[in-house]
Design a protein around this motif. Structure first.
Motif, PDB file in Angstrom:
ATOM      1  N   CYS A  21       0.831  -1.209   0.000  1.00  0.00           N
ATOM      2  CA  CYS A  21       0.000   0.000   0.000  1.00  0.00           C
ATOM      3  C   CYS A  21       0.868   1.262   0.000  1.00  0.00           C
ATOM      4  CB  CYS A  21      -0.934  -0.003   1.205  1.00  0.00           C
ATOM      5  SG  CYS A  21      -2.208  -1.285   1.147  1.00  0.00           S
ATOM      6  N   THR A  25       0.947   4.164  -2.843  1.00  0.00           N
ATOM      7  CA  THR A  25       0.705   5.567  -2.527  1.00  0.00           C
ATOM      8  C   THR A  25       1.825   6.445  -3.073  1.00  0.00           C
ATOM      9  OG1 THR A  25      -0.462   4.922  -0.517  1.00  0.00           O
ATOM     10  CG2 THR A  25       0.294   7.201  -0.663  1.00  0.00           C
ATOM     11  N   ALA A  28       1.506   6.757  -6.745  1.00  0.00           N
ATOM     12  CA  ALA A  28       0.408   7.635  -7.137  1.00  0.00           C
ATOM     13  C   ALA A  28       0.867   9.090  -7.240  1.00  0.00           C
ATOM     14  CB  ALA A  28      -0.728   7.525  -6.125  1.00  0.00           C
ATOM     15  N   LYS A  29       1.846   9.460  -6.399  1.00  0.00           N
ATOM     16  CA  LYS A  29       2.308  10.845  -6.409  1.00  0.00           C
ATOM     17  C   LYS A  29       3.185  11.141  -7.618  1.00  0.00           C
ATOM     18  CE  LYS A  29       2.174  11.164  -1.373  1.00  0.00           C
ATOM     19  NZ  LYS A  29       2.964  11.388  -0.128  1.00  0.00           N
ATOM     20  N   ASP A 144     -11.491   6.813   0.229  1.00  0.00           N
ATOM     21  CA  ASP A 144     -11.451   7.592  -1.001  1.00  0.00           C
ATOM     22  C   ASP A 144     -10.305   7.115  -1.888  1.00  0.00           C
ATOM     23  OD1 ASP A 144     -13.633   9.342  -0.504  1.00  0.00           O
ATOM     24  OD2 ASP A 144     -12.367  10.511   0.866  1.00  0.00           O
ATOM     25  N   ARG A 145     -10.522   7.222  -3.180  1.00  0.00           N
ATOM     26  CA  ARG A 145      -9.500   6.802  -4.137  1.00  0.00           C
ATOM     27  C   ARG A 145      -8.403   7.848  -4.229  1.00  0.00           C
ATOM     28  NH1 ARG A 145     -10.369   4.522 -10.346  1.00  0.00           N
ATOM     29  NH2 ARG A 145      -8.190   4.795 -11.001  1.00  0.00           N
ATOM     30  N   LEU A 146      -7.150   7.388  -4.203  1.00  0.00           N
ATOM     31  CA  LEU A 146      -5.988   8.246  -4.387  1.00  0.00           C
ATOM     32  C   LEU A 146      -5.286   7.806  -5.657  1.00  0.00           C
ATOM     33  CD1 LEU A 146      -3.993  10.422  -3.438  1.00  0.00           C
ATOM     34  CD2 LEU A 146      -2.845   8.675  -2.064  1.00  0.00           C
ATOM     35  N   HIS A 147      -5.554   8.508  -6.735  1.00  0.00           N
ATOM     36  CA  HIS A 147      -5.033   8.182  -8.060  1.00  0.00           C
ATOM     37  C   HIS A 147      -5.396   6.728  -8.419  1.00  0.00           C
ATOM     38  CE1 HIS A 147      -2.847   9.185 -11.629  1.00  0.00           C
ATOM     39  NE2 HIS A 147      -2.014   8.172 -11.478  1.00  0.00           N
ATOM     40  N   THR A 149      -5.004   3.957  -6.385  1.00  0.00           N
ATOM     41  CA  THR A 149      -5.094   3.096  -5.207  1.00  0.00           C
ATOM     42  C   THR A 149      -6.308   3.487  -4.375  1.00  0.00           C
ATOM     43  OG1 THR A 149      -3.730   4.552  -3.827  1.00  0.00           O
ATOM     44  CG2 THR A 149      -2.584   2.849  -5.103  1.00  0.00           C
ATOM     45  N   ARG A 150      -6.818   2.504  -3.634  1.00  0.00           N
ATOM     46  CA  ARG A 150      -7.956   2.766  -2.749  1.00  0.00           C
ATOM     47  C   ARG A 150      -7.959   1.740  -1.619  1.00  0.00           C
ATOM     48  NH1 ARG A 150     -14.443   2.925  -4.329  1.00  0.00           N
ATOM     49  NH2 ARG A 150     -15.040   4.394  -2.668  1.00  0.00           N
ATOM     50  N   CYS A 186      -6.135  -3.314  -0.322  1.00  0.00           N
ATOM     51  CA  CYS A 186      -5.984  -2.110  -1.124  1.00  0.00           C
ATOM     52  C   CYS A 186      -6.263  -2.451  -2.583  1.00  0.00           C
ATOM     53  CB  CYS A 186      -4.574  -1.543  -0.975  1.00  0.00           C
ATOM     54  SG  CYS A 186      -4.345   0.080  -1.739  1.00  0.00           S
TER      55      CYS A 186
END
Length: 244
Positions: A21, A25, A28-29, A144-147, A149-150, A186
């Motif tokens: 995870c 994350t 995603a950034k 909430d979805r982050l790019h 991943t969720r 995730c």
């Protein structure tokens, strides 16, 4: 010893999931600007499957029986052998954050039970193989979805049917059990599907020890081991990889 080893294995699996995870994350950034599968979570129904591994454990409650010849048996599962599991998945979207999931399948595994007589030092071992038909119902609560991943949590119940052949061993378990389950995972949104690693903790709710043993009427020494237990409950830790 059993509790320590079980805790170490659960901790390692949980750390593995948290590392995945964290990696997602971080990706995603720095990853793509356009999210994958933007409308995947809007479907009323969707399907999938999973493969993974698990460990099986037994929690013994001893009756304190001391036989006429002074024997007192202590029973435990000192170590674990990873098993294999595969399921199919049906997912019903109830709300933006809530899904109801049904994932029937098969779990194949084994565990070695050690039986020790405190007074004489006599030790016996029993290899217990199992082929489990499982029917889990889970409520999935997503963040909430982050790019791409969720994260999510699951709570639910699971019916378990053991279809393996039973033998006249000191410890024989019943075929059916009911388990309470708690999990976390995730969702990784890949270009063509979702990959969802998930760790689930399963806690047996019923006594699965078969107390009535007419097959041991002619073997009282073995029956004494069964009588040294008042109840047995099953536990599992399951690591699954869902493809949705």
């Amino acid at each position: 010893m059993t509790i320590q080893k079980s805790t170490h294995i659960r901790t390692r699996l949980l750390l593995l999931l948290l590392l995945l995870c964290s990696y997602a994350t971080a990706s995603a950034k720095w990853g793509e600007k356009v999210p994958n599968r933007q409308y995947a979570d809007l479907k009323r129904w969707h399907w999938g499957f999973s493969v993974g591994t698990h460990i099986q454990d037994l929690a013994f409650t001893h009756s304190g029986l001391i036989t006429e010849d002074g024997r007192q048996w202590q029973v435990e599962v000192p170590g674990f052998s990873p098993g294999f599991n595969a399921t199919v998945l049906g997912d019903l979207c109830l709300h933006r954050y809530f899904n109801l999931r049904l994932s029937p399948g098969m779990y194949f595994g084994s565990k070695t039970v050690h039986m020790l007589d405190f007074n004489s030092g006599e030790k016996q071992m029993q290899d217990m193989k199992s082929a489990l038909v499982v029917i889990p119902f889970d409520l999935k609560v997503s963040g909430d979805r982050l790019h791409n991943t969720r994260p999510y949590l699951t709570v639910g119940a699971m019916g378990v049917l053991d279809i393996s052949k039973k033998r006249s061993d000191p410890i024989v378990t019943r075929n059916f059990d009911t388990m309470l389950t708690v999990g976390l995972g995730c969702d990784f949104y890949l270009p063509f599907f979702k990959l969802c690693p998930e760790i689930k903790f399963c806690f047996g709710l019923t006594d699965i020890l078969k107390h009535d043993r007419p097959d041991l009427d002619e073997n009282p020494a073995t029956m004494q081991i069964t009588q040294s237990l008042s109840k047995v409950k099953s536990n599992m830790v399951v690591l699954s990889f869902y493809f949705e």
